[in-house]
Design a protein around this motif. Sequence first.
Motif, mmCIF file in Angstrom:
data_model
loop_
_atom_site.group_PDB
_atom_site.id
_atom_site.type_symbol
_atom_site.label_atom_id
_atom_site.label_comp_id
_atom_site.label_asym_id
_atom_site.label_seq_id
_atom_site.Cartn_x
_atom_site.Cartn_y
_atom_site.Cartn_z
ATOM 1 N N THR A 17 0.727 7.429 9.246
ATOM 2 C CA THR A 17 0.791 5.843 9.019
ATOM 3 C C THR A 17 -0.289 5.397 10.094
ATOM 4 O OG1 THR A 17 2.893 5.605 8.051
ATOM 5 C CG2 THR A 17 1.925 3.629 9.127
ATOM 6 N N ALA A 18 -1.334 4.688 9.867
ATOM 7 C CA ALA A 18 -2.303 4.575 10.886
ATOM 8 C C ALA A 18 -1.561 3.159 11.776
ATOM 9 C CB ALA A 18 -3.492 3.869 10.411
ATOM 10 N N SER A 19 -0.843 2.405 11.129
ATOM 11 C CA SER A 19 -0.426 1.132 11.880
ATOM 12 C C SER A 19 1.004 1.635 13.093
ATOM 13 C CB SER A 19 0.248 0.149 10.767
ATOM 14 O OG SER A 19 1.133 -0.379 11.516
ATOM 15 N N THR A 20 0.747 0.951 14.053
ATOM 16 C CA THR A 20 1.480 1.292 15.221
ATOM 17 C C THR A 20 2.307 -0.049 15.491
ATOM 18 O OG1 THR A 20 -0.070 0.487 16.809
ATOM 19 C CG2 THR A 20 0.190 2.967 16.466
ATOM 20 N N THR A 21 2.192 -1.313 14.905
ATOM 21 C CA THR A 21 2.753 -2.157 14.955
ATOM 22 C C THR A 21 3.984 -2.299 14.105
ATOM 23 O OG1 THR A 21 0.946 -3.742 15.762
ATOM 24 C CG2 THR A 21 2.597 -4.954 15.207
ATOM 25 N N ALA A 49 9.081 -0.704 4.479
ATOM 26 C CA ALA A 49 10.093 -0.012 5.020
ATOM 27 C C ALA A 49 10.077 1.227 5.289
ATOM 28 C CB ALA A 49 11.311 -0.276 4.274
ATOM 29 N N ARG A 50 9.591 1.851 4.129
ATOM 30 C CA ARG A 50 9.245 3.528 4.188
ATOM 31 C C ARG A 50 8.617 4.037 5.356
ATOM 32 N NH1 ARG A 50 10.090 7.805 0.840
ATOM 33 N NH2 ARG A 50 8.600 9.512 1.642
ATOM 34 N N HIS A 51 7.418 3.210 5.737
ATOM 35 C CA HIS A 51 6.729 3.612 6.783
ATOM 36 C C HIS A 51 6.724 2.748 8.198
ATOM 37 C CE1 HIS A 51 4.351 6.333 4.509
ATOM 38 N NE2 HIS A 51 4.537 5.455 3.482
ATOM 39 N N GLY A 52 8.144 2.395 8.728
ATOM 40 C CA GLY A 52 8.359 1.850 9.599
ATOM 41 C C GLY A 52 8.989 0.385 9.979
ATOM 42 N N HIS A 53 8.323 -0.312 8.932
ATOM 43 C CA HIS A 53 8.608 -1.753 9.151
ATOM 44 C C HIS A 53 9.966 -2.224 8.592
ATOM 45 C CE1 HIS A 53 4.383 -1.815 10.100
ATOM 46 N NE2 HIS A 53 4.282 -1.216 8.829
ATOM 47 N N ASP A 54 10.403 -3.198 9.107
ATOM 48 C CA ASP A 54 11.591 -3.885 8.628
ATOM 49 C C ASP A 54 11.539 -4.756 7.647
ATOM 50 O OD1 ASP A 54 13.475 -2.320 10.446
ATOM 51 O OD2 ASP A 54 12.294 -3.432 12.072
ATOM 52 N N SER A 113 -8.354 -16.382 9.040
ATOM 53 C CA SER A 113 -7.791 -15.897 10.543
ATOM 54 C C SER A 113 -7.880 -14.581 10.760
ATOM 55 C CB SER A 113 -6.275 -16.346 10.715
ATOM 56 O OG SER A 113 -5.662 -15.774 11.511
ATOM 57 N N ALA A 114 -8.519 -14.049 11.695
ATOM 58 C CA ALA A 114 -8.634 -12.577 11.997
ATOM 59 C C ALA A 114 -7.650 -11.922 12.407
ATOM 60 C CB ALA A 114 -9.727 -12.556 13.054
ATOM 61 N N GLU A 115 -6.421 -12.741 12.942
ATOM 62 C CA GLU A 115 -5.526 -12.187 13.300
ATOM 63 C C GLU A 115 -4.337 -12.072 12.089
ATOM 64 O OE1 GLU A 115 -6.773 -14.895 14.793
ATOM 65 O OE2 GLU A 115 -7.396 -13.903 16.795
ATOM 66 N N GLY A 116 -4.338 -13.007 11.186
ATOM 67 C CA GLY A 116 -3.752 -12.896 10.023
ATOM 68 C C GLY A 116 -3.884 -12.005 9.199
ATOM 69 N N LYS A 117 -5.184 -11.708 9.131
ATOM 70 C CA LYS A 117 -5.920 -10.514 8.295
ATOM 71 C C LYS A 117 -5.477 -9.138 8.771
ATOM 72 C CE LYS A 117 -10.317 -12.067 7.863
ATOM 73 N NZ LYS A 117 -11.743 -12.049 6.985
ATOM 74 N N GLN A 118 -5.386 -8.964 10.245
ATOM 75 C CA GLN A 118 -5.122 -7.762 10.932
ATOM 76 C C GLN A 118 -3.703 -7.371 10.520
ATOM 77 O OE1 GLN A 118 -7.346 -5.865 12.330
ATOM 78 N NE2 GLN A 118 -5.786 -4.521 12.091
ATOM 79 N N VAL A 119 -2.574 -8.157 10.281
ATOM 80 C CA VAL A 119 -1.257 -7.856 9.794
ATOM 81 C C VAL A 119 -1.425 -7.293 8.438
ATOM 82 C CG1 VAL A 119 0.809 -8.761 9.245
ATOM 83 C CG2 VAL A 119 -0.563 -9.894 11.083
ATOM 84 N N ALA A 120 -2.169 -7.719 7.575
ATOM 85 C CA ALA A 120 -2.092 -7.401 6.143
ATOM 86 C C ALA A 120 -2.809 -6.226 6.192
ATOM 87 C CB ALA A 120 -2.751 -8.057 5.301
ATOM 88 N N ILE A 121 -3.856 -5.800 6.982
ATOM 89 C CA ILE A 121 -4.556 -4.686 7.332
ATOM 90 C C ILE A 121 -3.916 -3.780 7.694
ATOM 91 C CG2 ILE A 121 -6.649 -3.623 8.507
ATOM 92 C CD1 ILE A 121 -8.225 -6.421 8.301
ATOM 93 N N ASP A 122 -3.049 -3.648 8.789
ATOM 94 C CA ASP A 122 -2.146 -3.050 9.173
ATOM 95 C C ASP A 122 -0.996 -2.397 7.941
ATOM 96 O OD1 ASP A 122 -3.089 -3.176 11.685
ATOM 97 O OD2 ASP A 122 -1.421 -4.333 12.427
ATOM 98 N N LEU A 123 -0.548 -3.481 7.414
ATOM 99 C CA LEU A 123 0.582 -3.159 6.536
ATOM 100 C C LEU A 123 0.242 -2.404 5.327
ATOM 101 C CD1 LEU A 123 2.648 -6.668 6.141
ATOM 102 C CD2 LEU A 123 3.400 -4.434 7.168
ATOM 103 N N ALA A 124 -1.222 -2.624 4.970
ATOM 104 C CA ALA A 124 -1.755 -1.858 3.648
ATOM 105 C C ALA A 124 -1.763 -0.328 3.966
ATOM 106 C CB ALA A 124 -3.434 -2.263 3.779
ATOM 107 N N ALA A 125 -1.787 0.261 5.241
ATOM 108 C CA ALA A 125 -1.567 1.479 5.624
ATOM 109 C C ALA A 125 -0.256 2.284 4.952
ATOM 110 C CB ALA A 125 -1.831 1.794 6.855
ATOM 111 N N GLY A 151 -2.071 4.492 2.765
ATOM 112 C CA GLY A 151 -2.308 5.729 4.093
ATOM 113 C C GLY A 151 -3.662 5.460 4.915
ATOM 114 N N ARG A 152 -4.098 4.090 4.731
ATOM 115 C CA ARG A 152 -5.298 3.663 5.385
ATOM 116 C C ARG A 152 -5.310 2.239 5.233
ATOM 117 N NH1 ARG A 152 -7.189 6.140 0.897
ATOM 118 N NH2 ARG A 152 -8.047 4.501 -0.616
ATOM 119 N N PRO A 153 -5.943 1.737 6.525
ATOM 120 C CA PRO A 153 -6.066 0.042 6.667
ATOM 121 C C PRO A 153 -6.514 -0.514 5.625
ATOM 122 C CG PRO A 153 -7.127 1.445 8.639
ATOM 123 C CD PRO A 153 -6.710 2.392 7.540
#
Lengths: 233, 233
Positions: free
Chosen positions: A5-9, A31-36, A175-187, A191-193
């Motif tokens: 998983t590329a995301s660390t957040t 959830a499978r990749h570490g989010h709640d 919003s770049a910050e907002g997009k980053q959240v979805a870019i992270d979650l896409a991983a 399997g990639r941002p």
Amino acid sequence: MTETTASTTRYTVAVIGGTGPQGKGLGYRFARHGHDIVLGSRAAEKAEAVAAEVSERLVGVDGAGTARGAANADAIAAADVVLLAVPYDGHDELVASLADGLAGKTVISCVNPLAFDKRGAHGRVIDDGEGSAAESAARIAPEATVVGAFHNVAAPGLWGEEEFLDEDVIVVGDSAEGKQVAIDLAASVTGRPGVDGGKLRLARVLEPFTAVLISINRKYKTHSGIRVTGLDH
Amino acid sequence: MTETTASTTRYTVAVIGGTGPQGKGLGYRFARHGHDIVLGSRAAEKAEAVAAEVSERLVGVDGAGTARGAANADAIAAADVVLLAVPYDGHDELVASLADGLAGKTVISCVNPLAFDKRGAHGRVIDDGEGSAAESAARIAPEATVVGAFHNVAAPGLWGEEEFLDEDVIVVGDSAEGKQVAIDLAASVTGRPGVDGGKLRLARVLEPFTAVLISINRKYKTHSGIRVTGLDH
């Protein structure tokens, strides 16, 4: 495909429409990749039942997050990020009813306003062609940061398989910050941002693109998706 | 990628807008893979000059077709298939002026009605969201068989490279026969048949999708394209 998983957040994601196939499938992947995840529904019990199903699939998965269920407003209150995975019918009213809770949160819309007739699937025309479900959400909940993503990811693969899907998630937003959240979650899904696809108004394209994929699925008896070529993932 | 061509039918294709980058690039690809092209322009001399450039690149290419230039109406008269590769500005008037010649032909529209502002590229709203350039062409030239294809293929790669592009061409239309022509021709560009994406009205999605790819190109400094996953090419 490897299960890295590329995301660390680590995000807490409320999934509105969490008992439907798209919400349940995406929530499971997150959830499978570490989010709640907190699956939301109008009735808490229904959400809890589906969350139990998801939790069962997380047993023994290394690094998995947690899944629970709650009534929509409670799910939102517990989360930093809200995934709107609801049918377009009733969407505006639902967002309006939840708007107070959405203030200050990152809201990811994967809502596809589609219509079906004898000629197949097609996009519903919103605001005379100058709108989209995501833009409607942004207008109705102006204190939320709304982005569009995960429109074109088919539910059967999300829930039915364990491997990353061979497709890309395109993310749009102002919003770049907002997009980053979805870019992270896409991983968690591919399997990639996710791929930054531009401004929120381009949700007008991503939402009805699902009608093209549905047409392809019918013709070729498959589950199709989009990959963006030319990127160095 | 190997340089095999799936298509066996040899078409004669008139390229309206044949001196622009998209028309020239697609025309070159078609001719390189065994089809004959007639580049069309308002002025025959301009079309002939570009056709000479294309012909030069065909020298020594095994199985290549031919390239010549002509005034638009003459190009159409010489062809079974017409590619509309013109800017959206003036599109409707141009199609109207050529409508008689287009009767009975397969017309492939790759026209992208886009607008640009400070926030980037986006789709122009046609007929209050219930239309597209391809549908306009079908309305204006009702005796032609209009399909949409090649919207999302970037011109630089078409002319600048010799290899097949790593992307898919999605074809929409209301005539299976018309779509088959574009599906065949797509093999000249991608090395595999185009993908049947459904009815002509879905051109409303394919045309502005180019705005998403332009946004991606700007962000990632690349030439992006679409691949459809889940197909067994």
